[in-house]
Design a protein around this motif. Structure first.
Motif, PDB file in Angstrom:
ATOM      1  N   LEU A 128       0.905  -1.303  -0.024  1.00  0.00           N
ATOM      2  CA  LEU A 128      -0.137   0.032  -0.139  1.00  0.00           C
ATOM      3  C   LEU A 128       0.870   1.220  -0.120  1.00  0.00           C
ATOM      4  O   LEU A 128       1.821   1.427   0.575  1.00  0.00           O
ATOM      5  CB  LEU A 128      -0.935  -0.059   1.197  1.00  0.00           C
ATOM      6  N   ASP A 129       0.288   2.402  -0.500  1.00  0.00           N
ATOM      7  CA  ASP A 129       1.033   3.619  -0.512  1.00  0.00           C
ATOM      8  C   ASP A 129       0.797   4.704   0.870  1.00  0.00           C
ATOM      9  O   ASP A 129      -0.551   4.044   1.341  1.00  0.00           O
ATOM     10  CB  ASP A 129       0.634   4.376  -1.881  1.00  0.00           C
ATOM     11  N   HIS A 130       1.380   5.323   1.236  1.00  0.00           N
ATOM     12  CA  HIS A 130       1.126   6.164   2.199  1.00  0.00           C
ATOM     13  C   HIS A 130       1.609   7.703   2.111  1.00  0.00           C
ATOM     14  O   HIS A 130       2.382   7.866   1.175  1.00  0.00           O
ATOM     15  CB  HIS A 130       1.740   5.525   3.569  1.00  0.00           C
ATOM     16  N   LEU A 131       0.976   8.497   3.018  1.00  0.00           N
ATOM     17  CA  LEU A 131       1.589   9.807   3.085  1.00  0.00           C
ATOM     18  C   LEU A 131       2.274  10.069   4.541  1.00  0.00           C
ATOM     19  O   LEU A 131       1.591   9.443   5.430  1.00  0.00           O
ATOM     20  CB  LEU A 131       0.375  11.089   2.807  1.00  0.00           C
ATOM     21  N   ARG A 132       3.056  10.779   4.859  1.00  0.00           N
ATOM     22  CA  ARG A 132       3.531  11.275   6.063  1.00  0.00           C
ATOM     23  C   ARG A 132       2.831  12.536   6.239  1.00  0.00           C
ATOM     24  O   ARG A 132       2.804  13.430   5.683  1.00  0.00           O
ATOM     25  CB  ARG A 132       5.169  11.772   5.963  1.00  0.00           C
ATOM     26  N   VAL A 133       2.308  12.550   7.542  1.00  0.00           N
ATOM     27  CA  VAL A 133       1.425  13.915   8.139  1.00  0.00           C
ATOM     28  C   VAL A 133       2.440  14.446   9.335  1.00  0.00           C
ATOM     29  O   VAL A 133       2.493  13.769  10.006  1.00  0.00           O
ATOM     30  CB  VAL A 133       0.128  13.229   8.373  1.00  0.00           C
ATOM     31  N   HIS A 134       2.741  15.769   8.971  1.00  0.00           N
ATOM     32  CA  HIS A 134       3.249  16.258  10.095  1.00  0.00           C
ATOM     33  C   HIS A 134       2.344  17.271  10.845  1.00  0.00           C
ATOM     34  O   HIS A 134       1.187  17.380  10.479  1.00  0.00           O
ATOM     35  CB  HIS A 134       4.255  17.413   9.627  1.00  0.00           C
ATOM     36  N   GLU A 135       2.721  17.392  12.278  1.00  0.00           N
ATOM     37  CA  GLU A 135       1.958  18.210  12.991  1.00  0.00           C
ATOM     38  C   GLU A 135       1.869  19.714  12.193  1.00  0.00           C
ATOM     39  O   GLU A 135       2.621  20.288  11.662  1.00  0.00           O
ATOM     40  CB  GLU A 135       2.702  18.706  14.331  1.00  0.00           C
TER      41      GLU A 135
END
Length: 378
Positions: A128-135
């Motif tokens: 699966l693909d993903h995204l990194r989510v920052h504060e």
């Protein structure tokens, strides 16, 4: 006591829980609310309370009491992420298992897409693909995501060797439970537990499928996350890579695989060694010495091609066990970055820089990939 469902589901989602009180509800709701109507029997959620010191245990009891399809396991002592995953795996009955970390969450439409692909391809491993989510909400495409593009149908690693370079985590893979048992794979104790788990999955799989859409939102910078924690426990990475190469010697003595994994290993070590958020400066020299030791121990007999640029120079210095030269290069490189006013790029575990996602839906997903629940802030 864990009550098993009367009908075996297609998918078991195992969620290990420790110290994530501000994020737990968001994670669980992103899974439960995303299960399509009429598919309740196809998915079970197993939340494992790893003796969490906050209110997570109480939250899980309350959450499971009012909702079907949620099972909980409460451990009496803290065992760590890998062994907590094993505890969930031990009671899972789904044909497939997906390990979702409790401080992350799923974008809408994910569960339906995963179920559809599992039924269509019947893979050993679904990537699966993903995204990194920052504060603050900034989203970042992982630097390895492009390696998932253009993979249609069912493949083997020999057909798509670049898949071995995709971020080596457990949570970006849905795995056939019987296949995992055939390989005898379990999570080991210690940090970096994904290393001897994730790579063997791809090496041993006869059927790999790729779902090229954002199916996972990976929270960055959380207080308490190992990638943001200075600790000597980052030395656990050496034990995990030793387990990986031991498995490789016994099950897949392939020179090409050894070269690929050796390159990834040294690049990964250099990410850890150079990260002030992980290693206290007093530990850096000792860590570097261990990297040099592994370089000598696992260097492929025919050698390997070092990366280009500064990364390749660091590889060369590791091979020479030249810590002083490495430290000098690191200082100079950082000083040059400050002069340019450059913001340090995020990196994957193998050292590649990440990309900031454009405003709006990411190129790898759709508008449905936007989460409906805002990330909690500390």
């Amino acid at each position: 006591m864990v009550i098993e469902p009367t009908q075996a589901p297609l998918l078991s989602i195992v969620v290990p829980v420790y110290g994530v009180e501000p994020y737990l509800y968001q994670c669980l709701e992103s899974i439960r609310a995303d299960i399509p109507a009429g598919e309740a029997d196809a998915v079970e959620v197993i939340a494992v309370n790893d003796a969490s010191p906050d209110r997570c245990g109480e939250m899980l009891r309350s959450y499971a009491a009012g909702r079907a399809g949620i099972r909980t396991v409460h451990l009496t002592e803290n065992v760590g992420l890998g062994l907590a995953r094993n505890a969930g795996l031990d009671v899972a009955v789904g044909a497939y298992v997906w390990f979702v970390d409790s401080d992350d969450w799923l974008p809408p439409g994910t569960v339906a897409a995963v179920l559809d692909r599992l039924r269509r391809d019947r893979p050993d491993v679904l990537m699966l693909d993903h995204l990194r989510v920052h504060e603050g909400g900034r989203r970042e495409v992982d630097a390895s995501s492009h390696l998932l593009r253009g993979v249609s149908g069912v493949v083997r690693l020999a057909d798509r060797p670049q898949l071995l370079r995709v971020q080596h985590t457990a949570w970006n893979k849905v795995v056939r439970r019987g296949f995992m048992a055939e390989l005898g794979l379990r999570f080991h104790p210690g940090w970096y537990e994904d290393i001897p788990f994730s790579h063997p999955l791809l090496i041993g799989a006869e059927r790999i499928s790729v779902l090229d859409r954002v199916c996972y939102l990976y929270r960055q910078g959380r207080l308490g996350a190992i990638t943001s924690t200075r600790s000597r426990r980052h030395f656990d990475a050496f034990d995990q890579y030793e387990r990986l190469f031991d498995w490789l010697d016994r099950h897949a003595p392939d020179d090409r695989l050894r070269v690929e994994l050796f390159t990834l290993m040294i690049s990964h070590y250099l990410v850890v060694a150079g990260n002030d958020d992980r290693l206290h400066p007093r530990l850096r020299r000792a860590f570097f010495r261990r990297v040099a030791e592994h370089y000598r121990r696992y260097l492929p007999g025919a050698g390997y091609s070092r990366p280009a640029g500064v990364a390749g120079l660091k590889h060369r210095l590791v091979g020479r066990n030249s810590y002083l030269a490495y430290a000098t290069l690191r200082r100079a490189h950082r000083a040059a970055g400050r002069v340019r006013g450059a913001r340090p790029a995020a990196t994957t575990e193998d050292g590649r820089a990440g990309q900031v996602a454009e405003a709006g839906p990411p190129a790898t997903g759709t508008a449905a990939d936007q989460p409906t629940v805002m990330a909690s802030r500390r």
